[in-house]
Design an enzyme around this catalytic site. Structure first.
Site, PDB file in Angstrom:
ATOM      1  N   ASN A 162       1.078  -1.275  -0.062  1.00  0.00           N
ATOM      2  CA  ASN A 162      -0.033  -0.106   0.034  1.00  0.00           C
ATOM      3  C   ASN A 162       0.908   1.406   0.168  1.00  0.00           C
ATOM      4  O   ASN A 162       1.852   1.419   0.635  1.00  0.00           O
ATOM      5  CB  ASN A 162      -0.965  -0.021   1.124  1.00  0.00           C
ATOM      6  CG  ASN A 162      -0.315   0.197   2.432  1.00  0.00           C
ATOM      7  OD1 ASN A 162       0.771  -0.222   2.652  1.00  0.00           O
ATOM      8  ND2 ASN A 162      -0.746   1.022   3.193  1.00  0.00           N
ATOM      9  N   GLU A 261       7.058  -0.491  11.459  1.00  0.00           N
ATOM     10  CA  GLU A 261       5.730   0.089  11.226  1.00  0.00           C
ATOM     11  C   GLU A 261       4.771  -0.860  10.920  1.00  0.00           C
ATOM     12  O   GLU A 261       4.720  -1.383   9.750  1.00  0.00           O
ATOM     13  CB  GLU A 261       5.987   1.270  10.269  1.00  0.00           C
ATOM     14  CG  GLU A 261       6.755   2.417  10.901  1.00  0.00           C
ATOM     15  CD  GLU A 261       7.084   3.582   9.606  1.00  0.00           C
ATOM     16  OE1 GLU A 261       6.722   3.461   8.514  1.00  0.00           O
ATOM     17  OE2 GLU A 261       7.674   4.664  10.198  1.00  0.00           O
ATOM     18  N   CYS A 295      -2.437   1.978   6.528  1.00  0.00           N
ATOM     19  CA  CYS A 295      -2.400   1.556   7.796  1.00  0.00           C
ATOM     20  C   CYS A 295      -3.080   2.472   9.043  1.00  0.00           C
ATOM     21  O   CYS A 295      -3.482   2.064  10.023  1.00  0.00           O
ATOM     22  CB  CYS A 295      -0.969   1.187   8.225  1.00  0.00           C
ATOM     23  SG  CYS A 295      -0.069   3.014   8.067  1.00  0.00           S
ATOM     24  N   GLU A 474       9.862   6.958  13.520  1.00  0.00           N
ATOM     25  CA  GLU A 474      10.611   7.420  12.270  1.00  0.00           C
ATOM     26  C   GLU A 474      10.118   8.877  12.023  1.00  0.00           C
ATOM     27  O   GLU A 474       8.954   9.369  12.284  1.00  0.00           O
ATOM     28  CB  GLU A 474      10.713   6.645  11.043  1.00  0.00           C
ATOM     29  CG  GLU A 474      11.458   5.396  11.229  1.00  0.00           C
ATOM     30  CD  GLU A 474      12.003   4.591  10.103  1.00  0.00           C
ATOM     31  OE1 GLU A 474      12.402   5.091   9.313  1.00  0.00           O
ATOM     32  OE2 GLU A 474      11.840   3.275  10.101  1.00  0.00           O
TER      33      GLU A 474
HETATM   34  P1  NAD Z   1       3.185  -7.851   4.527  1.00  0.00           P
HETATM   35  O1  NAD Z   1       3.651  -7.941   6.140  1.00  0.00           O
HETATM   36  O2  NAD Z   1       2.581  -9.103   4.159  1.00  0.00           O
HETATM   37  O3  NAD Z   1       4.337  -7.811   3.705  1.00  0.00           O
HETATM   38  C1  NAD Z   1       5.245  -6.695   3.718  1.00  0.00           C
HETATM   39  C2  NAD Z   1       6.434  -7.005   3.228  1.00  0.00           C
HETATM   40  O4  NAD Z   1       7.273  -8.001   3.827  1.00  0.00           O
HETATM   41  C3  NAD Z   1       6.630  -7.470   1.895  1.00  0.00           C
HETATM   42  O5  NAD Z   1       7.572  -6.979   0.935  1.00  0.00           O
HETATM   43  C4  NAD Z   1       6.687  -8.831   1.732  1.00  0.00           C
HETATM   44  O6  NAD Z   1       7.363  -9.546   0.913  1.00  0.00           O
HETATM   45  C5  NAD Z   1       7.703  -9.087   3.025  1.00  0.00           C
HETATM   46  N1  NAD Z   1       7.586 -10.221   4.039  1.00  0.00           N
HETATM   47  C6  NAD Z   1       6.570 -10.950   4.070  1.00  0.00           C
HETATM   48  N2  NAD Z   1       7.121 -12.036   5.030  1.00  0.00           N
HETATM   49  C7  NAD Z   1       8.249 -12.065   5.274  1.00  0.00           C
HETATM   50  C8  NAD Z   1       9.250 -12.549   5.997  1.00  0.00           C
HETATM   51  N3  NAD Z   1       8.795 -13.806   6.767  1.00  0.00           N
HETATM   52  N4  NAD Z   1      10.581 -12.103   6.149  1.00  0.00           N
HETATM   53  C9  NAD Z   1      10.759 -11.111   5.515  1.00  0.00           C
HETATM   54  N5  NAD Z   1       9.832 -10.414   4.729  1.00  0.00           N
HETATM   55  C10 NAD Z   1       8.468 -10.938   4.600  1.00  0.00           C
HETATM   56  O7  NAD Z   1       2.259  -6.518   4.519  1.00  0.00           O
HETATM   57  P2  NAD Z   1       1.340  -6.088   3.208  1.00  0.00           P
HETATM   58  O8  NAD Z   1       0.023  -7.129   3.291  1.00  0.00           O
HETATM   59  O9  NAD Z   1       2.253  -5.984   2.181  1.00  0.00           O
HETATM   60  O10 NAD Z   1       1.157  -4.647   3.936  1.00  0.00           O
HETATM   61  C11 NAD Z   1      -0.077  -4.433   4.440  1.00  0.00           C
HETATM   62  C12 NAD Z   1       0.318  -4.417   6.120  1.00  0.00           C
HETATM   63  O11 NAD Z   1       1.071  -3.121   6.367  1.00  0.00           O
HETATM   64  C13 NAD Z   1      -1.172  -3.768   7.018  1.00  0.00           C
HETATM   65  O12 NAD Z   1      -0.938  -4.551   8.015  1.00  0.00           O
HETATM   66  C14 NAD Z   1      -0.670  -2.332   7.076  1.00  0.00           C
HETATM   67  O13 NAD Z   1      -1.344  -1.814   8.461  1.00  0.00           O
HETATM   68  C15 NAD Z   1       0.734  -2.282   7.503  1.00  0.00           C
HETATM   69  N6  NAD Z   1       1.323  -1.047   7.157  1.00  0.00           N
HETATM   70  C16 NAD Z   1       1.786  -0.402   8.305  1.00  0.00           C
HETATM   71  C17 NAD Z   1       2.032   0.981   8.083  1.00  0.00           C
HETATM   72  C18 NAD Z   1       2.615   1.778   9.150  1.00  0.00           C
HETATM   73  O14 NAD Z   1       3.171   2.757   8.985  1.00  0.00           O
HETATM   74  N7  NAD Z   1       2.367   1.442  10.504  1.00  0.00           N
HETATM   75  C19 NAD Z   1       2.176   1.577   6.887  1.00  0.00           C
HETATM   76  C20 NAD Z   1       1.878   0.780   5.598  1.00  0.00           C
HETATM   77  C21 NAD Z   1       1.168  -0.520   5.871  1.00  0.00           C
END
Ligand code: NAD
Length: 493
Positions: A162, A261, A295, A474
């Site tokens: 996202n 995050e 998020c 951050e």
């Molecule tokens: P996700 O955790 O599925 O994936 C995020 C990234 O992590 C991807 O690049 C993915 O390939 C990688 N990844 C997944 N499993 C991994 C592992 N075991 N080891 C290393 N890397 C791994 O998240 P998503 O579905 O891409 O994003 C949505 C989530 O992100 C929601 O929960 C949202 O709330 C959160 N988010 C938080 C913020 C914030 O600032 N707090 C901002 C944006 C999104």
């Protein structure tokens, strides 16, 4: 063929390692979520390529990049920002094709934030100072203490789908200006804008190895190879809380620094004294922007009982008037979700809510268009009422265009209910009572509280969350603190 096209250089989306674009033997499809068409073949990085990227980053940190001062590094980052600005339309096309996000919203926010992240952190680091203390001990000895900053080393940056360019540059820019080299792993769903950023670094002549992009998935792929790599020094991660747990376990080996995050289950509180129309508009934005895939979106809305029925009716009418359509349609508010897979998750919560006793005020289904969009990943913006606070739909992050509206009777009660969450990222409150705004805001256990607004950001302020929503902050000097190692030099005068 999709109506949305990537710039030609991305049809084969390659990794960027040690200053070169690298193809690999194994590829996966980048699918456009608007119509389900294949946009590109993405070259998945294997372990050997991740090793190469980390080794190149190490050489860069130990070479001229790590030795340069902030002003020199800033010159490169300004150049990168200028190139992104010049190629604005290419970045925009890539971001919209990958995410299904409305073009006008990506035009106003996402690409500018990518540019601003580089310029802002370059400017901040140029004027950042460190601490200095004069000390007198009991025996009269005088000391001076000063603090120096050094790069952490090789920073692994793992980002979600996202707002892809926004999250990638939000981490890369401060990491780089502090003298680190980065290996970025964008989401497998949205590899395009990261690769365009790599093209900008290449064109800007940034030394090889300083900025690297590797493509792939999480477990058993590039994400895991990177986060478990013994020669990285820190991990900055944005994504799901569950993934954060897996990455934190990997980071424990070698005691790496982490900045996380993570997810949210954010609340919005509308007091009876709020500007009614502004609050309705605000909740529409905070619940449904980017199809609820921010998020910071509010999935729990609490409205003071005296205006509850009127508010639900107004929000329903406003929501049903939102245009859900092609990202480039005139007046569109909401495009598709990120993927069919994610839509399955969101739809499972739509079913669960009904099982848990929700009244579906509007939405709750998939729209039918009668064209290619039916192959995409659309759902309708959805409002629920009537769920108990302990329902799973009230406690788990859906990450779709959905909010639940509940009535409340007192400030004390609503604070207790807002804070009764495993997450602690963001909240918004809507009131015209100034004292109430200042009284309530600090009592909410989150990283950011908006009053009569939502999603407004100053890049100098701290950003992050507590509980399941993350570790650390951050933004501004908080980023400079995370991406630097300090040394206190203590001198006897
Ligand atoms: P996700 O955790 O599925 O994936 C995020 C990234 O992590 C991807 O690049 C993915 O390939 C990688 N990844 C997944 N499993 C991994 C592992 N075991 N080891 C290393 N890397 C791994 O998240 P998503 O579905 O891409 O994003 C949505 C989530 O992100 C929601 O929960 C949202 O709330 C959160 N988010 C938080 C913020 C914030 O600032 N707090 C901002 C944006 C999104």
């Amino acid at each position: 063929m999709s109506r949305f096209q990537l710039p030609a250089s991305l049809r084969q989306t390659r990794n960027y390692v040690d200053g070169e674009f690298v193809a690999t033997a194994k590829t996966f499809h980048n699918i456009c979520p608007v119509d389900g068409a294949v946009l590109a073949d993405v070259h998945e990085a294997d372990k050997a390529l991740v090793d190469r990227a980390v080794a190149a980053a190490r050489r860069a940190v130990e070479g001229e990049w790590g030795q340069a001062d902030a002003a020199e590094r800033a010159r490169y980052l300004y150049r990168v920002a200028d190139i992104i600005e010049r190629r604005f339309e290419a970045f925009l096309a890539a971001e919209v094709a990958d995410t299904g996000r409305p073009l006008s919203q990506a035009r106003q926010l996402d690409i500018y934030r990518g540019i601003h992240n580089f310029r802002t952190f370059a400017d901040l680091a140029k004027v950042a100072n460190t601490d200095f203390f004069e000390t007198r001990l009991g025996d009269g000895t005088r000391l001076i203490n000063y603090v120096t900053r050094k790069p952490l080393g090789v920073v692994a940056s793992i980002s979600p789908w996202n707002l892809p360019i926004l999250s990638l540059t939000w981490k890369a820019a401060p990491a780089l200006i502090c003298g680190n080299a980065v290996v970025c792993k964008p989401s497998e769903e949205t590899p395009s804008s990261a690769t365009l950023v790599a093209e900008a670094f290449d064109e800007a002549g940034v030394p090889a190895g300083v900025f690297n992009v590797i493509h792939g998935f999480g477990p058993g792929s590039a994400g895991e190879f990177l986060s478990t790599h013994p020669d990285i020094d820190a991990i900055t991660f944005t994504g799901e809380s569950r993934t954060g747990t897996a990455i934190m376990k990997a980071a424990a080996e070698g005691v790496k620094e982490v900045s996380f995050e993570l997810g949210g289950k954010n609340a919005a509180v509308v007091f009876a004294d709020a500007d009614f129309e502004a609050a309705v508009e605000g909740i529409v934005r905070s619940s449904f922007t980017n199809a609820g895939q921010v998020c910071l979106c509010s999935e729990r809305v609490y409205v003071e009982r005296s205006i509850f029925d009127r508010f639900v009716a107004a929000l329903k009418a406003r929501t049903e008037a939102l245009k859900v359509s092609w990202p480039d349609d005139e007046g569109v508010f909401m495009g598709s979700l990120i993927s069919r897979e994610h839509r399955e998750k969101v739809l499972s919560y739509f079913d669960l809510a009904v099982q848990e006793g929700a009244t579906v005020v509007t939405g709750g289904t998939v729209p039918v268009f009668g064209d290619e969009r039916d192959n995409g990943a659309y759902v309708l913006p959805t409002i629920w009422t009537g769920l108990p606070d302990d329902a799973r739909c009230m406690r788990e992050e859906v990450f779709g265009p959905v909010c639940h509206i509940a009535p409340f009777d007192s400030e004390e009660e609503v604070l207790r209910r807002v804070n009764d969450s495993a997450y602690g990222l963001a909240a918004s409150i809507w009131t015209t009572n100034l004292s109430r705004a200042h009284r309530v805001s600090p009592k909410i256990h989150v990283g950011i509280v908006w009053v009569n607004t939502w999603f407004s950001r100053d890049l100098r302020t701290p950003f992050g969350g507590g509980k399941l929503s993350g570790i650390g902050r951050e933004g501004g000097r908080y980023s400079l603190d995370f991406y630097s190692e300090t040394t206190n030099v203590c001198v006897k005068v």
